[in-house]
Motif scaffolding. Structure first.
Motif, mmCIF file in Angstrom:
data_model
loop_
_atom_site.group_PDB
_atom_site.id
_atom_site.type_symbol
_atom_site.label_atom_id
_atom_site.label_comp_id
_atom_site.label_asym_id
_atom_site.label_seq_id
_atom_site.Cartn_x
_atom_site.Cartn_y
_atom_site.Cartn_z
ATOM 1 N N TYR A 281 0.837 -1.220 0.000
ATOM 2 C CA TYR A 281 0.000 0.000 0.000
ATOM 3 C C TYR A 281 0.859 1.253 0.000
ATOM 4 O O TYR A 281 2.059 1.211 0.310
ATOM 5 C CB TYR A 281 -0.931 0.002 1.221
ATOM 6 C CG TYR A 281 -0.201 0.128 2.545
ATOM 7 C CD1 TYR A 281 -0.064 1.370 3.166
ATOM 8 C CD2 TYR A 281 0.373 -0.976 3.167
ATOM 9 C CE1 TYR A 281 0.633 1.496 4.367
ATOM 10 C CE2 TYR A 281 1.060 -0.861 4.362
ATOM 11 C CZ TYR A 281 1.187 0.385 4.963
ATOM 12 O OH TYR A 281 1.870 0.527 6.142
ATOM 13 N N CYS A 282 0.227 2.385 -0.332
ATOM 14 C CA CYS A 282 0.922 3.672 -0.385
ATOM 15 C C CYS A 282 0.828 4.368 0.971
ATOM 16 O O CYS A 282 -0.254 4.757 1.400
ATOM 17 C CB CYS A 282 0.323 4.550 -1.478
ATOM 18 S SG CYS A 282 1.142 6.157 -1.562
ATOM 19 N N ALA A 283 1.976 4.547 1.613
ATOM 20 C CA ALA A 283 2.014 5.180 2.938
ATOM 21 C C ALA A 283 1.741 6.684 2.855
ATOM 22 O O ALA A 283 1.478 7.325 3.877
ATOM 23 C CB ALA A 283 3.378 4.932 3.578
ATOM 24 N N MET B 174 2.807 -6.830 5.512
ATOM 25 C CA MET B 174 2.490 -5.532 4.911
ATOM 26 C C MET B 174 3.753 -4.777 4.488
ATOM 27 O O MET B 174 4.708 -4.686 5.256
ATOM 28 C CB MET B 174 1.686 -4.704 5.901
ATOM 29 C CG MET B 174 0.336 -5.348 6.195
ATOM 30 S SD MET B 174 -0.420 -4.689 7.663
ATOM 31 C CE MET B 174 -1.014 -3.130 7.039
ATOM 32 N N TYR B 175 3.718 -4.265 3.249
ATOM 33 C CA TYR B 175 4.854 -3.495 2.738
ATOM 34 C C TYR B 175 4.358 -2.156 2.196
ATOM 35 O O TYR B 175 3.679 -2.110 1.171
ATOM 36 C CB TYR B 175 5.566 -4.260 1.618
ATOM 37 C CG TYR B 175 6.203 -5.548 2.067
ATOM 38 C CD1 TYR B 175 7.305 -5.538 2.924
ATOM 39 C CD2 TYR B 175 5.708 -6.774 1.627
ATOM 40 C CE1 TYR B 175 7.893 -6.732 3.342
ATOM 41 C CE2 TYR B 175 6.297 -7.968 2.037
ATOM 42 C CZ TYR B 175 7.379 -7.940 2.890
ATOM 43 O OH TYR B 175 7.955 -9.122 3.299
ATOM 44 N N PRO B 176 4.712 -1.046 2.857
ATOM 45 C CA PRO B 176 4.319 0.269 2.345
ATOM 46 C C PRO B 176 5.338 0.804 1.324
ATOM 47 O O PRO B 176 6.470 0.325 1.265
ATOM 48 C CB PRO B 176 4.330 1.136 3.607
ATOM 49 C CG PRO B 176 5.296 0.472 4.535
ATOM 50 C CD PRO B 176 5.374 -0.979 4.164
ATOM 51 N N PHE B 177 4.902 1.791 0.552
ATOM 52 C CA PHE B 177 5.846 2.525 -0.305
ATOM 53 C C PHE B 177 5.571 4.015 -0.155
ATOM 54 O O PHE B 177 4.439 4.432 0.098
ATOM 55 C CB PHE B 177 5.785 2.063 -1.771
ATOM 56 C CG PHE B 177 4.427 2.082 -2.406
ATOM 57 C CD1 PHE B 177 3.970 3.192 -3.109
ATOM 58 C CD2 PHE B 177 3.597 0.962 -2.338
ATOM 59 C CE1 PHE B 177 2.725 3.193 -3.719
ATOM 60 C CE2 PHE B 177 2.347 0.955 -2.945
ATOM 61 C CZ PHE B 177 1.901 2.086 -3.637
ATOM 62 N N SER B 178 6.648 4.822 -0.278
ATOM 63 C CA SER B 178 6.514 6.265 -0.020
ATOM 64 C C SER B 178 7.564 7.031 -0.806
ATOM 65 O O SER B 178 8.672 6.536 -1.019
ATOM 66 C CB SER B 178 6.710 6.529 1.479
ATOM 67 O OG SER B 178 6.831 7.918 1.721
#
Length: 447
Positions: A214-216, A234-238
């Motif tokens: 998901y997009c942080a 869970m792996y965020p991207f930013s």
């Protein structure tokens, strides 16, 4: 009542695919479409001897179903759906039905914007890595048609909120949620919270061996996530902050780190997809690839040589120093915002069509900064005039792609970009967004 009757509502790509799969598994199948059925789909149903009707829904033929598979475009408020729910006949999506008949693993990508590009890029990386992978869902082939006719180990599925609404037992092995911005709110009682809850269904039924990406940086996503208990990894991207496990941007370098194994660092200048929104799309695809332990060299190469889909920020031509870009797939305000954000010159913007209750406020800053003139392409352009009359000196009305392109050509100066990014649906003057994009491209080539 027969205990194996499947009724499919809607005879487009998804409906016909579902009918093919149901027939293959021995169901008594009936297809019903309230509109006219396109000739290619009618021919396929006739070849397979699948019973169908068009331009009507006959209650007696539908209300005796064991289960109904409905096309994503049919709203829950449609009388036939109301009647089915009243009789407690299960109504599911084609995606839900197809998953029952395959052991393949699924990578499911949703979001208000960028899901087609991210799905295509993810598929491109996996294919290049030698995986036996299919691409389906809201893009190209229906999932059910591929399950009926092919044998893949992996599927990349582009999933819309309408598909998610009718998914119950379906589980994504890898779920990607890119962003949540107002879109299709007419289907969600005009409440963003309802639409966001629909998007979050992408993570339902996931377990500890599954992945949620998901997009942080996306406020609505973070807000909606607070209502969910996640079991998945869970792996965020930013692009705003450093991320320990996931993806982040640091001085023009994209870093992807999963399980602290062989992290990937890549300059965003090397990416085939440019623009801030495409950094997000590339990060999401990159995390999927790293979760699947695809080699960094393959990921780098794939992200460098990827070609985007037609009608999404598609370069058409450069004429007398003016760039022409076809972004006909931008059918909401947010997509147009992304398009404007990715162009680095002054813009002549062609926009308009069927307004889905658009709020143009978010475009105002970019329009003031970059747009020299707006060429309206639609039957009713009043709301565009009202929204931007104080921000742009020139706003003109046109009623065909040809007229719009000629007008833009006269308004553009050397070094400008003529951008078709309508922010609206296309049904007032065109068959669909593809037709609008194709007519635009033809008109540009005739200049």
């Amino acid at each position: 009542m027969e205990n194996n009757r499947i009724v499919v509502l809607g005879a487009g790509e998804s409906g016909v695919g579902a009918a093919m799969l149901a027939q293959k598994h021995g169901f008594d199948v009936f297809v019903s479409d309230f509109g006219a059925i396109a000739s290619q789909y009618k021919e396929r149903l006739q070849e397979l001897n699948i019973a169908f009707e068009e331009k009507q829904h006959t209650s007696e033929e539908i209300l005796n179903a064991t289960e109904v598979i409905k096309s994503p475009g049919i709203p829950d408020k449609a009388p036939i759906i109301v009647a089915l729910k009243k009789k407690e006949i299960p109504v599911i999506s084609e995606i839900e039905f197809a998953k029952r008949y395959t052991d393949a693993k699924t990578i499911c990508i949703t979001g208000s914007n960028g899901k087609t590009t991210t799905s295509m890029l993810t598929y491109h990386i996996l294919k290049k890595a030698g995986l036996n992978v299919g691409l389906a869902g809201n893009i190209g082939n229906s999932f059910a048609a591929l399950v009926a006719t092919a044998d893949f180990d992996w599927y990349v599925l582009e999933i819309s909120s309408f598909m998610l609404d009718d998914m119950y037992d379906f589980r994504a092995d890898i779920a990607v949620l890119l962003n949540i911005t107002p879109d299709h709110l007419d289907r969600y009682d005009y409440k963003l919270g309802n639409y966001a809850a629909s998007k979050m269904r992408i993570a339902q039924n996931q377990g500890s061996n599954d992945t949620f990406i998901y997009c942080a940086d996306d406020e609505e996503t973070i807000k909606a996530m607070k209502h969910i208990r996640f079991n998945s990894k869970m792996y965020p991207f930013s692009i705003r902050k450093q991320i320990e496990e996931g993806a982040y941007l640091e001085s023009n370098n994209m870093h992807i780190n999963i399980n602290h194994k062989d992290p990937l660092t890549m300059s965003i200048i090397e990416l085939a997809l440019q623009g801030k929104h495409n950094i997000y799309n590339s990060m999401a695809s990159g995390i999927v690839a790293k979760v699947l332990e695809i080699r960094n060299a393959t990921i780098r190469e794939s992200m460098g040589d990827f070609r985007n889909i037609e009608h999404r920020l598609e370069h058409v031509a450069k004429i007398s120093g003016v760039e022409y870009i076809n972004d006909s797939k931008a059918t909401n305000v947010n997509s147009t915002w992304y398009a404007l954000e990715s162009v680095n010159t002054d813009v002549i913007l062609i926009m308009g069509g069927v307004d889905k209750g658009n709020d143009y406020e978010m475009l105002k800053d970019l329009v003031r900064q970059k747009v020299r003139a707006i060429v309206c392409l639609g039957k009713d352009n009043k709301r565009i005039h009202e929204a931007f009359e104080d921000d742009v000196e020139v706003i003109v009305n046109t009623f065909s792609a040809n007229e719009a392109v000629k007008m833009a050509y006269h308004l553009a100066k050397k070094g400008n970009t003529v951008l078709l990014s309508p922010a609206c649906a296309s049904f007032d003057l065109f068959k669909n967004y593809e037709d609008r994009g194709n007519q635009f491209k033809m008109a540009v080539k005739e200049l």
